[in-house]
Design a protein around this motif. Sequence first.
Motif, mmCIF file in Angstrom:
data_model
loop_
_atom_site.group_PDB
_atom_site.id
_atom_site.type_symbol
_atom_site.label_atom_id
_atom_site.label_comp_id
_atom_site.label_asym_id
_atom_site.label_seq_id
_atom_site.Cartn_x
_atom_site.Cartn_y
_atom_site.Cartn_z
ATOM 1 N N ILE A 1 0.870 -1.174 0.000
ATOM 2 C CA ILE A 1 0.000 0.000 0.000
ATOM 3 C C ILE A 1 0.903 1.219 0.000
ATOM 4 O O ILE A 1 1.716 1.402 0.906
ATOM 5 N N MET A 2 0.773 2.046 -1.015
ATOM 6 C CA MET A 2 1.636 3.211 -1.161
ATOM 7 C C MET A 2 0.773 4.441 -1.425
ATOM 8 O O MET A 2 0.515 4.779 -2.584
ATOM 9 N N PRO A 3 0.324 5.106 -0.373
ATOM 10 C CA PRO A 3 -0.411 6.348 -0.624
ATOM 11 C C PRO A 3 0.499 7.332 -1.365
ATOM 12 O O PRO A 3 1.688 7.426 -1.061
ATOM 13 N N PRO A 4 -0.030 8.024 -2.361
ATOM 14 C CA PRO A 4 0.797 8.960 -3.126
ATOM 15 C C PRO A 4 1.074 10.239 -2.329
ATOM 16 O O PRO A 4 0.468 11.276 -2.553
ATOM 17 N N VAL A 5 2.007 10.124 -1.413
ATOM 18 C CA VAL A 5 2.390 11.241 -0.542
ATOM 19 C C VAL A 5 3.571 11.972 -1.178
ATOM 20 O O VAL A 5 4.604 11.353 -1.454
ATOM 21 N N PRO A 6 3.448 13.263 -1.428
ATOM 22 C CA PRO A 6 4.548 13.977 -2.096
ATOM 23 C C PRO A 6 5.792 14.112 -1.220
ATOM 24 O O PRO A 6 5.706 14.202 -0.002
ATOM 25 N N ALA A 7 6.942 14.104 -1.897
ATOM 26 C CA ALA A 7 8.225 14.362 -1.234
ATOM 27 C C ALA A 7 8.641 15.784 -1.601
ATOM 28 O O ALA A 7 8.716 16.117 -2.781
#
Length: 190
Positions: free
Chosen positions: A144-150
């Motif tokens: 599970i990889m929520p698209p969280v910005p870096a």
Amino acid sequence: MNKIIIGISGATGIQYGIKALELLRDQDVETHLVISKAAELVRTYETAIKHEELLRMADKVYPSGDVGAAIASGSFRTMGMLIAPCSVKTLSEIATGVTSNLLSRAADVVLKERRKLVCLFRETPLHMGHIKSMAAVTEMGGIIMPPVPAFYTKPQTVDEIVTHTVVRALDLFGFDIPMPRWDDDHKARM
């Protein structure tokens, strides 16, 4: 040639799936695309890309209702599947194994064959049902990889944020796509 399935479900963020297809064009991989009916609706709200343009981005496209398609069979070998974005409905179907379309069926097959499944889960805030579905898919081997910005890359555009997230997701499949990365000096470098 390696094959990867790209699933686009009906959550906001269809740009993630589109970007994955764009980035994979330059890789030695054959892309197999399935788009949910809800994703088609989201496409009309969030992008100027026409249906036919999106379909041309993949090597092979399957209708979401075609549960007898190649990607619904474990004997059809792939590297795995990226669902970008992954809706709550799709995640819940994968978590329970009760699939209603080709997108969730293909993900179920990827898991049963012990292949890589990466879900860019697009939902917030979360209730316990969402968290339990995420835990269930994780326990089955999915990521599970929520698209969280870096932000250490100091992005200047939404496209840079989307690209960074998608490259990180494709990293999980072993693709080597250039992008700014964290190094020992704690600076983003190409």
